[in-house]
Scaffold this motif. Structure first.
Motif, short mmCIF file in Angstrom:
data_model
loop_
_atom_site.label_atom_id
_atom_site.label_comp_id
_atom_site.label_asym_id
_atom_site.label_seq_id
_atom_site.Cartn_x
_atom_site.Cartn_y
_atom_site.Cartn_z
N PHE A 1 -3.19 32.82 7.05
CA PHE A 1 -1.93 33.46 6.67
C PHE A 1 -0.87 33.31 7.76
CE2 PHE A 1 -4.15 34.94 3.09
CZ PHE A 1 -3.26 35.53 2.20
N GLU A 2 -1.29 33.43 9.03
CA GLU A 2 -0.32 33.24 10.13
C GLU A 2 0.23 31.82 10.10
OE1 GLU A 2 -2.61 34.34 13.58
OE2 GLU A 2 -1.85 36.40 13.53
N ASN A 3 -0.62 30.86 9.85
CA ASN A 3 -0.18 29.47 9.80
C ASN A 3 0.84 29.26 8.68
OD1 ASN A 3 -0.35 26.63 10.58
ND2 ASN A 3 -1.34 26.36 8.60
N TYR A 4 0.52 29.71 7.47
CA TYR A 4 1.47 29.49 6.38
C TYR A 4 2.74 30.32 6.58
CZ TYR A 4 3.35 27.75 2.13
OH TYR A 4 4.17 27.10 1.24
N ALA A 5 2.60 31.53 7.11
CA ALA A 5 3.77 32.38 7.35
C ALA A 5 4.72 31.75 8.36
CB ALA A 5 3.32 33.75 7.85
N THR A 6 4.19 30.89 9.22
CA THR A 6 5.00 30.25 10.24
C THR A 6 5.56 28.91 9.79
OG1 THR A 6 3.61 31.29 11.92
CG2 THR A 6 4.98 29.45 12.64
N VAL A 7 4.74 28.07 9.18
CA VAL A 7 5.16 26.70 8.88
C VAL A 7 5.13 26.35 7.40
CG1 VAL A 7 4.47 25.85 11.16
CG2 VAL A 7 2.86 25.70 9.26
N GLY A 8 4.86 27.30 6.54
CA GLY A 8 4.80 27.01 5.10
C GLY A 8 6.13 26.51 4.57
N LYS A 9 6.05 25.60 3.62
CA LYS A 9 7.26 24.96 3.08
C LYS A 9 7.95 25.81 2.02
CE LYS A 9 5.51 20.31 3.81
NZ LYS A 9 5.09 19.07 3.18
N ASP A 10 7.19 26.51 1.20
CA ASP A 10 7.77 27.28 0.10
C ASP A 10 8.18 28.66 0.63
OD1 ASP A 10 7.85 29.22 -2.10
OD2 ASP A 10 7.20 27.53 -3.35
N PRO A 11 9.47 29.00 0.59
CA PRO A 11 9.91 30.28 1.17
C PRO A 11 9.32 31.50 0.47
CG PRO A 11 11.77 29.08 0.18
CD PRO A 11 10.58 28.19 0.11
N ASP A 12 9.11 31.45 -0.83
CA ASP A 12 8.53 32.59 -1.55
C ASP A 12 7.07 32.79 -1.15
OD1 ASP A 12 10.93 33.02 -2.93
OD2 ASP A 12 10.34 31.65 -4.54
N VAL A 13 6.33 31.71 -1.04
CA VAL A 13 4.92 31.79 -0.65
C VAL A 13 4.82 32.18 0.82
CG1 VAL A 13 2.74 30.52 -0.52
CG2 VAL A 13 4.28 30.14 -2.45
N ARG A 14 5.73 31.67 1.64
CA ARG A 14 5.76 32.04 3.06
C ARG A 14 6.01 33.55 3.20
NH1 ARG A 14 9.22 28.39 4.82
NH2 ARG A 14 11.01 29.77 4.70
N LYS A 15 6.93 34.09 2.39
CA LYS A 15 7.20 35.54 2.42
C LYS A 15 5.97 36.32 1.98
CE LYS A 15 10.35 39.18 0.91
NZ LYS A 15 9.45 40.16 1.45
N PHE A 16 5.27 35.85 0.96
CA PHE A 16 4.02 36.49 0.53
C PHE A 16 3.04 36.54 1.71
CE2 PHE A 16 -0.36 35.83 -0.95
CZ PHE A 16 -0.57 37.01 -1.64
N ALA A 17 2.87 35.43 2.40
CA ALA A 17 1.95 35.37 3.55
C ALA A 17 2.39 36.35 4.63
CB ALA A 17 1.88 33.95 4.10
N GLN A 18 3.69 36.38 4.91
CA GLN A 18 4.22 37.29 5.93
C GLN A 18 3.99 38.75 5.53
OE1 GLN A 18 8.25 35.82 5.94
NE2 GLN A 18 7.81 34.23 7.45
N ASP A 19 4.20 39.05 4.25
CA ASP A 19 4.04 40.42 3.76
C ASP A 19 2.58 40.88 3.79
OD1 ASP A 19 6.76 40.48 3.31
OD2 ASP A 19 6.61 40.29 1.13
N MET A 20 1.64 39.96 3.62
CA MET A 20 0.22 40.31 3.60
C MET A 20 -0.37 40.44 5.00
SD MET A 20 -0.77 40.73 0.51
CE MET A 20 0.80 41.28 -0.12
N LEU A 21 0.24 39.82 5.98
CA LEU A 21 -0.34 39.80 7.33
C LEU A 21 -0.60 41.18 7.94
CD1 LEU A 21 1.18 36.66 9.03
CD2 LEU A 21 -1.24 37.30 8.94
N PRO A 22 0.29 42.15 7.84
CA PRO A 22 -0.02 43.45 8.44
C PRO A 22 -1.32 44.06 7.90
CG PRO A 22 2.32 43.32 7.94
CD PRO A 22 1.67 42.11 7.31
N ALA A 23 -1.53 44.00 6.60
CA ALA A 23 -2.76 44.56 6.01
C ALA A 23 -3.98 43.76 6.47
CB ALA A 23 -2.67 44.56 4.49
#
Length: 169
Positions: free
Chosen positions: A129-151
């Motif tokens: 999730f950290e990897n996709y949240a940092t370098v993911g291409k799709d902004p919506d999917v990247r936001k999903f990864a960023q939102d899930m990281l704290p949990a």
């Protein structure tokens, strides 16, 4: 004239050869990430359900309940996102998860085995999730990864604490 015909023929071959090479999906990394994340969610829920049936450890059952709740919610959000983005995830990522046979057959050793598997799984999940949240291409999917990281980080912290308590006994 012969050179012109040769040039035209070679040009056509080059064009035809290019047209036959399959073009990559514009963002296979987002679909791949969602597939991996979905499989992870389903595996977490499945393993937690086994632990809930077999564990006698209050910390493990509390953690397992959290896994069922949080990863079920994450899976719903993920599937809605995948649908909105038009990603058709493979069957392995949409509910065809086989139960973990090691956990099912662990008997009275379920708690240390479950904890060990959860530490390993959450280390990998947080990294993914950290990897996709940092370098993911799709902004919506990247936001999903960023939102899930704290949990996910919270899960990792919790399961490591349980592991430390169990190893201190």
């Amino acid at each position: 004239m012969k050179n012109i015909i040769t040039t035209i023929i070679l040009g056509c071959f080059g064009y035809c050869a290019h047209a036959q090479i399959p073009q990559p999906d514009p963002d296979t990394t987002a679909k791949h990430f969602l597939t991996v994340a979905s499989i992870g969610n389903l595996q977490e829920v499945s393993a937690a359900q086994i632990a809930l049936k077999s564990s006698n450890n209050a910390d493990v059952t509390s953690f397992a309940k959290m896994m069922v709740q949080d990863h079920s919610r994450s899976e719903q959000q993920l599937m809605q996102l995948a649908s909105r983005k038009g990603y058709n995830l493979p069957p392995a990522a949409t509910g065809n998860i086989q139960p973990d046979l090691q956990l099912m057959e662990a008997g009275n050793k379920i708690d240390p085995l479950y904890v060990h598997k959860m530490v390993s799984a959450h280390n990998n999940t947080v990294q993914t999730f950290e990897n996709y949240a940092t370098v993911g291409k799709d902004p919506d999917v990247r936001k999903f990864a960023q939102d899930m990281l704290p949990a996910l980080r919270h899960h990792l912290m919790e399961i490591k604490e349980i592991e430390m308590k169990m190893s201190a006994k």
